[in-house]
Scaffold this motif. Structure first.
Motif, PDB file in Angstrom:
ATOM      1  N   THR A  68      30.498  40.121 -12.033  1.00 28.62           N
ATOM      2  CA  THR A  68      31.731  40.863 -12.054  1.00 28.62           C
ATOM      3  C   THR A  68      31.319  42.109 -12.080  1.00 28.62           C
ATOM      4  OG1 THR A  68      31.629  40.681 -14.467  1.00 28.62           O
ATOM      5  CG2 THR A  68      32.909  39.100 -13.146  1.00 28.62           C
ATOM      6  N   ARG A  69      30.503  42.735 -12.440  1.00 24.21           N
ATOM      7  CA  ARG A  69      30.163  44.149 -12.310  1.00 24.21           C
ATOM      8  C   ARG A  69      29.983  44.952 -10.767  1.00 24.21           C
ATOM      9  NH1 ARG A  69      27.756  48.062 -15.654  1.00 24.21           N
ATOM     10  NH2 ARG A  69      26.587  49.738 -14.468  1.00 24.21           N
ATOM     11  N   TRP A  70      29.628  43.924 -10.080  1.00 21.71           N
ATOM     12  CA  TRP A  70      29.453  44.439  -8.631  1.00 21.71           C
ATOM     13  C   TRP A  70      30.707  43.943  -7.721  1.00 21.71           C
ATOM     14  CZ3 TRP A  70      26.599  48.287  -8.646  1.00 21.71           C
ATOM     15  CH2 TRP A  70      25.667  48.318  -9.575  1.00 21.71           C
ATOM     16  N   GLY A  71      31.470  43.188  -8.328  1.00 23.86           N
ATOM     17  CA  GLY A  71      32.703  42.923  -7.768  1.00 23.86           C
ATOM     18  C   GLY A  71      33.405  41.415  -7.583  1.00 23.86           C
ATOM     19  N   ALA A  72      32.784  40.649  -8.250  1.00 23.44           N
ATOM     20  CA  ALA A  72      33.000  39.193  -8.121  1.00 23.44           C
ATOM     21  C   ALA A  72      34.372  39.048  -8.883  1.00 23.44           C
ATOM     22  CB  ALA A  72      32.050  38.106  -8.914  1.00 23.44           C
TER      23      ALA A  72
ATOM     24  N   LEU B 265      39.080  58.965  -6.839  1.00 20.13           N
ATOM     25  CA  LEU B 265      39.447  58.026  -6.169  1.00 20.13           C
ATOM     26  C   LEU B 265      39.468  56.672  -6.990  1.00 20.13           C
ATOM     27  CD1 LEU B 265      40.606  57.177  -3.323  1.00 20.13           C
ATOM     28  CD2 LEU B 265      38.395  56.279  -2.956  1.00 20.13           C
ATOM     29  N   ASP B 266      40.477  56.084  -7.233  1.00 20.81           N
ATOM     30  CA  ASP B 266      40.575  54.926  -8.143  1.00 20.81           C
ATOM     31  C   ASP B 266      40.595  53.606  -7.429  1.00 20.81           C
ATOM     32  OD1 ASP B 266      41.103  56.356 -10.220  1.00 20.81           O
ATOM     33  OD2 ASP B 266      43.305  55.869 -10.501  1.00 20.81           O
ATOM     34  N   LEU B 267      39.412  52.733  -7.547  1.00 25.81           N
ATOM     35  CA  LEU B 267      39.127  51.490  -7.013  1.00 25.81           C
ATOM     36  C   LEU B 267      39.657  50.244  -7.981  1.00 25.81           C
ATOM     37  CD1 LEU B 267      35.703  52.672  -5.639  1.00 25.81           C
ATOM     38  CD2 LEU B 267      37.906  52.641  -4.438  1.00 25.81           C
ATOM     39  N   TYR B 268      39.929  49.260  -7.143  1.00 32.24           N
ATOM     40  CA  TYR B 268      40.024  47.850  -7.676  1.00 32.24           C
ATOM     41  C   TYR B 268      38.677  47.516  -8.559  1.00 32.24           C
ATOM     42  CZ  TYR B 268      41.729  43.075  -7.950  1.00 32.24           C
ATOM     43  OH  TYR B 268      42.267  41.854  -8.463  1.00 32.24           O
ATOM     44  N   ASP B 269      39.035  47.102 -10.068  1.00 36.89           N
ATOM     45  CA  ASP B 269      37.932  47.056 -10.788  1.00 36.89           C
ATOM     46  C   ASP B 269      37.705  45.578 -11.374  1.00 36.89           C
ATOM     47  OD1 ASP B 269      35.883  47.089 -12.754  1.00 36.89           O
ATOM     48  OD2 ASP B 269      36.947  48.933 -13.572  1.00 36.89           O
ATOM     49  N   THR B 270      36.733  44.653 -11.038  1.00 31.47           N
ATOM     50  CA  THR B 270      36.660  43.446 -11.494  1.00 31.47           C
ATOM     51  C   THR B 270      35.987  43.152 -12.812  1.00 31.47           C
ATOM     52  OG1 THR B 270      34.648  42.980 -10.435  1.00 31.47           O
ATOM     53  CG2 THR B 270      36.926  42.462  -9.286  1.00 31.47           C
ATOM     54  N   SER B 271      35.312  44.294 -13.281  1.00 26.44           N
ATOM     55  CA  SER B 271      34.169  44.195 -14.157  1.00 26.44           C
ATOM     56  C   SER B 271      34.469  44.031 -15.707  1.00 26.44           C
ATOM     57  CB  SER B 271      33.304  45.398 -14.048  1.00 26.44           C
ATOM     58  OG  SER B 271      34.043  46.627 -14.277  1.00 26.44           O
ATOM     59  N   GLY B 272      35.803  44.165 -16.157  1.00 27.77           N
ATOM     60  CA  GLY B 272      36.119  44.199 -17.613  1.00 27.77           C
ATOM     61  C   GLY B 272      35.673  45.133 -18.297  1.00 27.77           C
TER      62      GLY B 272
ATOM     63  N   VAL C  82      25.420  33.578 -18.821  1.00 34.26           N
ATOM     64  CA  VAL C  82      25.988  34.569 -19.335  1.00 34.26           C
ATOM     65  C   VAL C  82      25.886  36.009 -18.607  1.00 34.26           C
ATOM     66  CG1 VAL C  82      27.233  35.858 -21.021  1.00 34.26           C
ATOM     67  CG2 VAL C  82      26.789  33.368 -21.176  1.00 34.26           C
ATOM     68  N   ASP C  83      24.556  36.188 -18.684  1.00 32.34           N
ATOM     69  CA  ASP C  83      24.146  37.568 -18.042  1.00 32.34           C
ATOM     70  C   ASP C  83      24.793  37.389 -16.546  1.00 32.34           C
ATOM     71  OD1 ASP C  83      22.660  39.779 -17.937  1.00 32.34           O
ATOM     72  OD2 ASP C  83      21.344  38.956 -16.808  1.00 32.34           O
ATOM     73  N   LYS C  84      24.577  36.647 -16.093  1.00 34.48           N
ATOM     74  CA  LYS C  84      24.704  36.538 -14.429  1.00 34.48           C
ATOM     75  C   LYS C  84      26.404  36.717 -14.075  1.00 34.48           C
ATOM     76  CE  LYS C  84      21.361  33.289 -12.693  1.00 34.48           C
ATOM     77  NZ  LYS C  84      21.113  31.811 -11.999  1.00 34.48           N
ATOM     78  N   MET C  85      27.196  36.391 -15.104  1.00 32.99           N
ATOM     79  CA  MET C  85      28.564  36.275 -15.077  1.00 32.99           C
ATOM     80  C   MET C  85      28.817  37.632 -15.167  1.00 32.99           C
ATOM     81  SD  MET C  85      31.434  36.940 -17.092  1.00 32.99           S
ATOM     82  CE  MET C  85      31.065  36.355 -18.830  1.00 32.99           C
ATOM     83  N   VAL C  86      28.379  38.442 -16.049  1.00 33.21           N
ATOM     84  CA  VAL C  86      28.887  39.779 -16.154  1.00 33.21           C
ATOM     85  C   VAL C  86      28.405  40.725 -15.157  1.00 33.21           C
ATOM     86  CG1 VAL C  86      28.518  41.815 -18.003  1.00 33.21           C
ATOM     87  CG2 VAL C  86      28.911  39.412 -18.769  1.00 33.21           C
ATOM     88  N   TRP C  87      27.151  40.317 -14.630  1.00 30.51           N
ATOM     89  CA  TRP C  87      26.306  41.048 -13.475  1.00 30.51           C
ATOM     90  C   TRP C  87      27.043  40.745 -12.381  1.00 30.51           C
ATOM     91  CZ3 TRP C  87      23.188  44.693 -13.016  1.00 30.51           C
ATOM     92  CH2 TRP C  87      22.502  44.890 -12.176  1.00 30.51           C
TER      93      TRP C  87
END
Lengths: 525, 525
Positions: free
Chosen positions: B160-164, B41-48, B153-158
């Motif tokens: 987007t990893r979970w869907g921001a 299943l392909d899901l929308y992905d915000t994590s870059g 910066v770490d929080k930003m990547v983190w």
């Protein structure tokens, strides 16, 4: 056993226990929050003597029995119909801050229940009905895989400390009777069970070996012991089983699936249904309340509001009438997994089919995709269904679908559901609900940090989070927190704005008087 | 600096990154969940690129620029009005699984925005509008009290990893420009800011010293840097300040309180309002989107839907028209603290007054009494307001009102808001939303534990919770978990019931044929 059971006692931070005396000798407990302004706010308190500094707790002896319990007196429903105001009703009216006649009338109409087995005098009376504050149930109980009696008693006290209005003991492993005995004798809130679980243990876990006699004897055993309400999946009928076959998640209620297995093996109608009148006679003797179980509740978004679910609900409506004809109090259990737009229909249909008997729902979970966060997926649904009229919410913990909740999960589940219940109370304009929000927000705006913590659902966590970044004592009166820092605190600036505005108004009103009271529009551009 | 910044990389457990190629050379990313059945299943992905195994991450160099960015081309709104389908629109249509004409038309009508500063080519195009999946913003940024550039910066990547879906950098402490530079160059999602924060730092934190010139220069600096959308509290007018004086919590927006302090000190209308057309000209040059701030949003249940709040909203409606006349994309920020029964009115009024510009709300929190759990009090409100038409939800973390969120709070906030957004997508019948619920529930019913985890919003926590009680490898295919144990697993029993029923049907159909095809009602009692 008593050596190894220990529970949390002592007041909640910033509060103490107070009692209001009733004319019949009863004492209604409240959690009194002491504010630094000298004021106080009294809150509904489910925690029993455990948060009373002056109480002596002896787990082996159990809690003291309250006065006013009248055995062999009929059910609260029968007495309400006769116009009687029972000791329990008087207690509840004081507790809820509502007229005692409302309590009696709602019980008489069957729109509210007071689960109070004559054999559970340790419990403090409470009411479940949509005219009253929304209630929260916490499920505890061991399974064959994990947990012990001592842990379950601890969880019970812990759950009521944080606001659980009732407890369900869903134990399925060893020591079911003993676990329940410890819980009942020490519980300040009504205790519910699902008797089929113990009945199944008696036949070594083989559903096909169940009989009406084993079940009936189990029910009587539990009534004698003091169980206040029982989940009975009497609405799962043989002809509904085919309706579940093409579901995504079949039958997800344990009781429902057990009865389905039995019916299919014997190709016979459910003995819970065929012997329902006899069950009513038993429950009436002790004033045990029916919680008519939703054995065919949807276990996934795909299965919500389907034919199986609503077919069972119609049967529950039929059983409600039979129970009430026997004078037995009834509430109705509800879903499950339901997307937001299908939630309100559940309440409307339940009210229509079941004569507005109190609705008691599990969540519902508004999506299936967040295991480990199902307290949240379901709090959304719980708040919505409670706003629509559900009287009691069965909590869901973060461990739902994954494992047995531990102590920490129990607290998270209870607090999360207190939020949902309170949000619904606000939305329903329950008379005293907003007092607490207003007191907390006023404390927040005035930087009375300790008052803010004391008024919150979980003072320990609120204070702990604050102290992670600003632990020093002066920070408890500082006009900012680490979220924005001193320069960017909107509340601080807003207070300055208010002061400046009020000073400006004073200056202007002097100016106004000086200039002969002409109309003055001070703040238009 | 780059030595000290480290971020989380690698795929989410059970998934890998895939791309769909567009005809213009663009590559649209998806998170592909691999199931043990062989399906995916392909899901929308915000994590870059951070979750792409094959990507080389060099934080000092920043993310690669995507193709298709056309500078000096006007805004997406201008181009949509001309009927143009931009590279961003094509990307978004593939990402959302919706027709590209719908994307263009919604942008042209101003019912959706594509925040994509020409100077932020590192970002993957996304859309905010009620016809599309509900989006989630995560606020990060340091304050004067705590945190560092590396942490943010770490929080930003983190996040987007979970869907921001977007990030707002709300830094107010030291190094605002540098922090933002690091975030912009490494962010795969649009970045929003509140320029007044940096402007205030430039005048040493004294709101009365702010000037239009300082503010304008700050906006240009941020536009040049690549900020995609900016919160501007231009609707807080001098004449609205008296409306806040008797509130329980006054003005709780930082930007709103800063502007109120400035206006009161100078007794002059807000420079954000008087210079709004000039601001539009600046933002149009870069295609920066307005996020018109709700400086007078309610900060408590008591203040919800009051005159101050709705007076400002009317002014935001007026400003929306001006912005759109300049070809600038606009969204509107919303509350705050609102009890459940007052939420929907906010959406209706916003749509009426602001020509259905995308609504972007903070929560709302449905009660004030649960500090430390405000991600939950607000997820309830967020789900309801999104169902009613809100296009993007600004997350609230457990630290709200108490302190600056840390990494763990950021994840909790994002996951909680993904739940609210997804619950709303289901309720709005977004075309592909239920696929994931159905896949997960099917895996659950079939005891494919690892598939259940992989399909969930947070596979690590789901698996971790399961393994607390049943860590052994065989438990990942076992037909029960520790919640109910083997004998009481409803899903296991339900599967047995289904098998028995289906077997019974086969037997019966043979019997049916044997007896000459007379009507047979197999399961009636």
């Amino acid at each position: 056993m008593s050596d190894t059971v220990s529970v949390t006692t002592g007041p909640i931070t910033g509060s103490s226990k107070v009692y209001r005396e009733l004319s019949d000798g009863g004492r209604v407990p409240f959690r009194r929050v002491h504010l630094t302004t000298g004021d106080h706010l009294d809150l509904y308190d489910t925690s029993g003597p455990y948060t009373d500094d002056t109480a002596v707790i002896d787990l082996a002896a159990g809690l003291p029995e309250r006065s006013g319990v009248v055995r062999d007196s009929g059910t609260q429903l029968m007495r309400a119909r006769k116009g009687e105001i029972t000791a329990e009703m008087a207690f509840i009216a004081e507790r809820e801050g509502l007229p005692v006649e409302l309590v009696r009338d709602e019980v008489a109409r069957g729109r509210a229940v007071i689960p109070a087995n004559h054999n559970h005098p340790e419990s403090e009376p409470m009411i479940i009905g949509k005219a009253f504050a929304v209630k929260v149930n916490a499920n505890i109980g061991n399974s064959a895989v994990t947990s012990s009696v001592a842990e379950e008693v601890d969880k019970m006290v812990w759950a009521t400390r944080w606001g659980a209005d009732t407890i369900m003991d869903l134990s399925t492993g060893a020591d079911i009777h003993l676990t329940r005995e410890w819980i009942l004798r020490n519980s300040p809130v009504p205790v519910g069970t699902v008797p089929i679980y113990q009945a199944l243990e008696k036949v070594d876990g083989d559903p096909t070996q169940l009989t009406w006699k084993v079940y009936r004897d189990t029910v009587i055993e539990q009534c004698e012991q003091g169980v206040d309400y029982m989940t009975v999946h009497a609405g799962v009928l043989l002809r509904y089983i085919p309706l579940t076959v093409n579901r995504v998640t079949g039958i997800v209620s344990r009781g429902g699936s057990i009865m389905a297995a039995w019916m299919l093996a014997h190709h016979t109608e459910s003995f819970l249904y065929t012997h329902f009148a006899e069950l009513c006679e038993i429950l009436a003797r002790y004033d045990v309340t029916f919680s008519l179980g939703d054995g065919l509740r949807p276990g996934s978004i795909a299965d919500a509001n389907d034919e199986a679910q609503f077919a069972e609900l119609r049967t529950l409506g039929e059983l409600t009438k039979i129970a009430k004809a026997h004078g037995v109090q009834v509430m109705i259990e509800g879903p499950g997994h339901v997307p937001m737009h299908k939630i309100v229909e559940n309440v409307r249909l339940e009210e229509e089919l079941c004569e507005e008997a109190p609705f008691y729902t599990l969540g519902p979970l508004t999506t299936d995709i967040a295991p480990a966060y199902d307290h949240i997926t379901s709090a959304i649904g719980a708040a919505i269904i409670a706003q629509a009229g559900t009287a009691m919410l069965c909590y869901v913990t973060p461990k739902e679908h994954l494992g047995l909740p531990d102590r920490s999960d129990v607290k998270t589940g209870v607090i999360t559901y207190k939020i949902a219940a309170h949000a619904a109370d606000l939305a329903k304009a329950h008379p005293r609900a907003q007092e607490r929000d207003d007191a907390l927000s006023t404390a927040r705006f005035e930087f009375r940090w300790n008052d803010q913590f004391a008024l919150s659902l979980d003072p320990d966590s609120a204070c702990g989070f604050h102290d992670e970044t600003l632990p020093a004592v002066p920070a408890k009166t500082a006009h900012f927190c680490s979220m924005c820092g001193p320069k960017f605190c909107s509340m601080r600036i807003s207070r300055d704005v208010r002061d400046a505005y009020e000073k400006g108004m004073t200056d202007k009103s002097q100016e106004f008087a000086k200039h002969g009271n002409r109309i003055y529009l001070p703040l238009h551009p």
